[in-house]
Design a protein around this motif. Structure first.
Motif, PDB file in Angstrom:
ATOM      1  N   ASP A  29      -1.545 -36.265 -36.905  1.00  0.00           N
ATOM      2  CA  ASP A  29      -2.566 -35.565 -36.116  1.00  0.00           C
ATOM      3  C   ASP A  29      -3.311 -34.558 -36.991  1.00  0.00           C
ATOM      4  O   ASP A  29      -2.888 -33.404 -37.132  1.00  0.00           O
ATOM      5  N   ALA A  30      -4.417 -34.991 -37.571  1.00  0.00           N
ATOM      6  CA  ALA A  30      -5.238 -34.089 -38.375  1.00  0.00           C
ATOM      7  C   ALA A  30      -6.124 -33.249 -37.467  1.00  0.00           C
ATOM      8  O   ALA A  30      -6.469 -33.662 -36.358  1.00  0.00           O
ATOM      9  N   ASN A  31      -6.475 -32.035 -37.923  1.00  0.00           N
ATOM     10  CA  ASN A  31      -7.382 -31.145 -37.177  1.00  0.00           C
ATOM     11  C   ASN A  31      -6.914 -30.957 -35.744  1.00  0.00           C
ATOM     12  O   ASN A  31      -7.698 -30.960 -34.807  1.00  0.00           O
ATOM     13  N   TYR A  32      -5.630 -30.762 -35.582  1.00  0.00           N
ATOM     14  CA  TYR A  32      -5.049 -30.654 -34.238  1.00  0.00           C
ATOM     15  C   TYR A  32      -5.349 -29.290 -33.612  1.00  0.00           C
ATOM     16  O   TYR A  32      -5.767 -29.207 -32.463  1.00  0.00           O
ATOM     17  N   SER A  33      -5.123 -28.244 -34.371  1.00  0.00           N
ATOM     18  CA  SER A  33      -5.451 -26.883 -33.918  1.00  0.00           C
ATOM     19  C   SER A  33      -6.238 -26.197 -35.028  1.00  0.00           C
ATOM     20  O   SER A  33      -5.696 -25.908 -36.090  1.00  0.00           O
ATOM     21  N   VAL A  34      -7.526 -25.974 -34.764  1.00  0.00           N
ATOM     22  CA  VAL A  34      -8.425 -25.430 -35.782  1.00  0.00           C
ATOM     23  C   VAL A  34      -9.054 -24.153 -35.246  1.00  0.00           C
ATOM     24  O   VAL A  34      -9.585 -24.128 -34.132  1.00  0.00           O
ATOM     25  N   VAL A  35      -9.001 -23.098 -36.030  1.00  0.00           N
ATOM     26  CA  VAL A  35      -9.614 -21.824 -35.656  1.00  0.00           C
ATOM     27  C   VAL A  35     -10.519 -21.366 -36.792  1.00  0.00           C
ATOM     28  O   VAL A  35     -10.104 -21.337 -37.957  1.00  0.00           O
ATOM     29  N   THR A  36     -11.752 -21.017 -36.452  1.00  0.00           N
ATOM     30  CA  THR A  36     -12.708 -20.460 -37.408  1.00  0.00           C
ATOM     31  C   THR A  36     -13.165 -19.109 -36.891  1.00  0.00           C
ATOM     32  O   THR A  36     -13.657 -19.005 -35.766  1.00  0.00           O
ATOM     33  N   GLY A  63      16.657 -26.201 -34.695  1.00  0.00           N
ATOM     34  CA  GLY A  63      15.875 -27.357 -35.131  1.00  0.00           C
ATOM     35  C   GLY A  63      14.623 -26.931 -35.846  1.00  0.00           C
ATOM     36  O   GLY A  63      14.185 -25.777 -35.756  1.00  0.00           O
ATOM     37  N   ALA A  64      14.024 -27.842 -36.568  1.00  0.00           N
ATOM     38  CA  ALA A  64      12.832 -27.530 -37.358  1.00  0.00           C
ATOM     39  C   ALA A  64      11.573 -27.877 -36.587  1.00  0.00           C
ATOM     40  O   ALA A  64      11.353 -29.037 -36.256  1.00  0.00           O
ATOM     41  N   PRO A  65      10.739 -26.910 -36.284  1.00  0.00           N
ATOM     42  CA  PRO A  65       9.458 -27.201 -35.629  1.00  0.00           C
ATOM     43  C   PRO A  65       8.438 -27.687 -36.651  1.00  0.00           C
ATOM     44  O   PRO A  65       8.665 -27.626 -37.857  1.00  0.00           O
ATOM     45  N   TYR A  66       7.322 -28.153 -36.152  1.00  0.00           N
ATOM     46  CA  TYR A  66       6.269 -28.669 -37.010  1.00  0.00           C
ATOM     47  C   TYR A  66       4.949 -27.986 -36.677  1.00  0.00           C
ATOM     48  O   TYR A  66       4.764 -27.480 -35.576  1.00  0.00           O
ATOM     49  N   ALA A  67       4.045 -28.018 -37.641  1.00  0.00           N
ATOM     50  CA  ALA A  67       2.705 -27.464 -37.421  1.00  0.00           C
ATOM     51  C   ALA A  67       1.684 -28.383 -38.077  1.00  0.00           C
ATOM     52  O   ALA A  67       0.855 -27.954 -38.869  1.00  0.00           O
ATOM     53  N   TYR A  68       1.778 -29.666 -37.745  1.00  0.00           N
ATOM     54  CA  TYR A  68       0.848 -30.624 -38.316  1.00  0.00           C
ATOM     55  C   TYR A  68      -0.567 -30.360 -37.812  1.00  0.00           C
ATOM     56  O   TYR A  68      -0.791 -30.112 -36.635  1.00  0.00           O
ATOM     57  N   GLY A  69      -1.534 -30.430 -38.737  1.00  0.00           N
ATOM     58  CA  GLY A  69      -2.933 -30.368 -38.344  1.00  0.00           C
ATOM     59  C   GLY A  69      -3.463 -28.992 -38.005  1.00  0.00           C
ATOM     60  O   GLY A  69      -4.445 -28.879 -37.275  1.00  0.00           O
ATOM     61  N   VAL A  70      -2.864 -27.932 -38.545  1.00  0.00           N
ATOM     62  CA  VAL A  70      -3.354 -26.572 -38.304  1.00  0.00           C
ATOM     63  C   VAL A  70      -4.297 -26.165 -39.440  1.00  0.00           C
ATOM     64  O   VAL A  70      -3.950 -26.285 -40.615  1.00  0.00           O
ATOM     65  N   ILE A  71      -5.484 -25.699 -39.076  1.00  0.00           N
ATOM     66  CA  ILE A  71      -6.461 -25.219 -40.065  1.00  0.00           C
ATOM     67  C   ILE A  71      -7.022 -23.888 -39.588  1.00  0.00           C
ATOM     68  O   ILE A  71      -7.450 -23.762 -38.433  1.00  0.00           O
ATOM     69  N   VAL A  72      -7.033 -22.902 -40.473  1.00  0.00           N
ATOM     70  CA  VAL A  72      -7.581 -21.581 -40.167  1.00  0.00           C
ATOM     71  C   VAL A  72      -8.646 -21.246 -41.206  1.00  0.00           C
ATOM     72  O   VAL A  72      -8.364 -21.229 -42.406  1.00  0.00           O
ATOM     73  N   ASN A  73      -9.863 -20.985 -40.747  1.00  0.00           N
ATOM     74  CA  ASN A  73     -10.969 -20.569 -41.607  1.00  0.00           C
ATOM     75  C   ASN A  73     -11.369 -19.144 -41.240  1.00  0.00           C
ATOM     76  O   ASN A  73     -11.711 -18.879 -40.082  1.00  0.00           O
TER      77      ASN A  73
END
Length: 406
Positions: free
Chosen positions: A155-162, A184-194
Motif C-alpha cells: 500500500d503505497a501513499n497510504y497516509s500522506v500529510v503535507t 507484536g510488531a506494528p507496521y507503517a507502510y505507505g506513510v509520507i510526511v512533507n
C-alpha cells in the motif's frame, strides 16, 4: 405530493433551486431530516444542498460552495480533492480522523484548530494543510498530526500529510508516526510526511517531559515501503527534547531550514538520513541516560547516530549544513550491539560545518572509531575520523577543513 415525498418515491437527489428547513433532504448525508431535527436551513443551488447542516464544535467551515458548523462533518462529507476552508477557530472535543482514503486540503485561513491532546489522526488519506494558522494541543501529551500506516506492504501513499508554509503545529510531538501496540510488531507502510516551510514546535507534556518535533516510533522496523520524511526549509524546535527522534526505520531527507532541540538536534536509531543543508543544533550537555528508554539515548549532540536494540541498518549522509552541539556529530553504541550489527551503520560526510558548543570538546566523535569524513569544516581537529585519501587542513585558530590529499 410534497417535494419531500417525491424525492422519497423517485430517489431524486438533484434539484435546481429552493430553500428547505429541517424537513428536507440532505444530499451530503444521503438521508432526509425529519420535522424538528435541528439541522438549520438547507438551501438548494445547482443540485447541491448547502447551509449550516449540523452544530458541534462551534466553528464554521465551507466546502464546495456549502457550509458546515462541524469540522468533522465537513471532513466526512467532503468529496475527494475538496478544500475545507476555516471561517473561525475550531476547538475540537473529539480527535479529527481521516480514514476514508480521500485527498483533502485543509485551509486554516488565518484560524486555529485545537484539542486537549491528539488533534488530528490520518489513518488512510492524503491531507494537505495550508494557510496561516496553528494546529495545537492545549495540554500536550501526544501529537498535532498523528499518522498510521497500512499493514499491507504494497500500500503505497497510504497516509500522506503535507504541511505548507505559514502553518504551525504545536504538541508534544507535532508530527507523530506511532501505530503503537502493546505486543507484536506494528507496521507503517505507505506513510509520507512533507513539511514545506512550516513550523513545528514540540512542547513539554503535563509531566514536563520533553518530546520531539518529529517522532518516529521505534516499533516500526520494515525497510520496504518505509515511512518517508521530506523537510524543505522547515523550522523545528523542541522544548526539553529532540528536534527529530527517528527510532523506527524511516527515510528522511532534509533540505534547508532549522532544527533545534533542547537535548539533541536529530537522533537517528534506524533508517536513512540525508542532510542537504540545514542548521541543526543540540543544546544539551551529556547526562546519564538509560539506553533504549522511551525517548532519546543521547544528549547534547547536533546529530546523534545511535543504533537501536532492533539492530537495523543506519545510513547517514551529510553534504551541507551547520551542525552544532556539545558534540556536533556523534556516532555511538549505547546498546552495546555486536560488531556484526554495528557494521550495518554507515556515516558519510562530504560537506557542512561542525561545531562544538556549550564547552564541548568534539566537533565530531565516534565511539567505534569510524572513518567517515571526506569534506566539511570543523571547530576541533577531526583527523581521527578522516577517510583515506583526505586530510584535515588547519585554516586558522578555530577551524579545520577536510580536503583531498594533494
Amino acid at each position: 405530493m410534497s417535494l419531500r415525498m417525491l424525492l422519497q418515491k423517485n430517489n431524486i437527489a438533484t434539484i435546481n433551486g429552493g430553500t428547505f428547513n429541517a424537513d428536507g433532504y440532505n444530499a451530503f448525508e444521503n438521508r432526509y431530516y425529519q420535522s424538528g431535527y435541528n439541522a438549520g436551513q438547507l438551501t438548494v443551488a445547482n443540485g447541491n444542498f448547502i447551509g449550516n447542516l449540523l452544530s458541534g464544535d462551534g466553528a464554521t467551515t465551507s466546502i464546495s460552495g456549502g457550509a458546515f458548523t462541524d469540522l468533522a462533518n465537513a471532513v466526512k462529507y467532503a468529496t475527494d480533492g475538496a478544500t475545507i476552508k476555516l471561517a473561525s477557530d475550531v476547538a475540537l472535543q473529539d480527535r479529527l480522523e481521516i480514514t476514508d482514503g480521500k485527498a483533502l486540503t485543509l485551509d486554516l485561513n488565518g484560524h486555529n484548530i485545537s484539542r486537549a491532546n491528539s488533534v488530528i489522526a490520518v489513518k488512510h488519506g492524503n491531507l494537505t494543510v495550508t494557510g496561516k494558522g496553528k494546529i495545537y494541543e492545549t495540554t500536550p501529551n501526544l501529537g498535532a498530526i498523528t499518522l498510521w500506516g497500512s499493514n499491507n506492504e504494497d500500500d503505497a501513499n497510504y497516509s500522506v500529510v503535507t504541511v505548507g508554509k505559514d502553518v504551525t503545529l504545536e504538541a508534544w510531538a507535532p508530527i507523530f508516526v506511532t501505530p503503537y501496540q502493546p505486543s507484536g510488531a506494528p507496521y507503517a507502510y505507505g506513510v509520507i510526511v512533507n513539511v514545506n516551510g512550516a513550523t513545528l514546535n514540540s512542547l513539554r507534556d503535563t509531566n514536563s517531559d520533553g518530546g520531539s518535533a518529529i517522532y518516529m516510533n521505534g516499533q516500526m522496523t520494515h525497510a520496504k515501503n518505509a515511512t518517508q520524511f521530506n523537510l524543505n526549509n522547515a523550522t523545528l524546535t523542541a522544548a526539553g527534547g529532540e528536534g527529530m527522534y527517528l527510532a523506527g526505520y524511516a527515510e528522511t531527507t532534509i533540505t534547508g531550514g532549522s532544527i533545534v532541540g533542547d537535548q539533541t538536534g536529530i537522533e537517528i536509531r534506524a533508517g536513512v538520513l540525508n542532510i542537504n543543508g540545514a542548521t541543526v543544533t543540540g543544546n544539551g550537555t551529556p547526562t546519564s541516560i538509560t539506553p533504549n528508554g522511551n525517548g532519546s539515548t543521547a544528549d547534547g549532540a547536533g546529530v546523534a547516530v545511535m543504533q537501536h536494540t532492533t539492530k537495523l541498518p543506519i545510513t547517514v549522509t551529510i553534504s551541507d549544513g551547520i551542525i552544532s552541539g556539545y558534540t556536533g556529530l556523534l556516532e555511538s553504541n549505547p546498546q552495546k550491539n555486536s560488531a556484526e550489527d554495528i557494521a550495518k551503520v554507515s556515516v558519510n560526510v562530504t560537506g557542512g560545518k561542525f561545531t562544538a558548543i556549550n564547552d564541548g570538546v568534539n566537533a565530531v566523535s565516534s565511539d567505534d572509531e569510524r572513518i567517515f569524513l571526506t569534506g566539511g569544516t570543523y571547530s576541533v581537529d577531526p583527523t581521527a575520523y578522516v577517510a583515506s585519501g583526505a586530510i584535515a587542513r588547519k585554516d586558522g585558530d578555530a577551524q579545520y577543513t577536510v580536503v583531498p590529499k594533494s
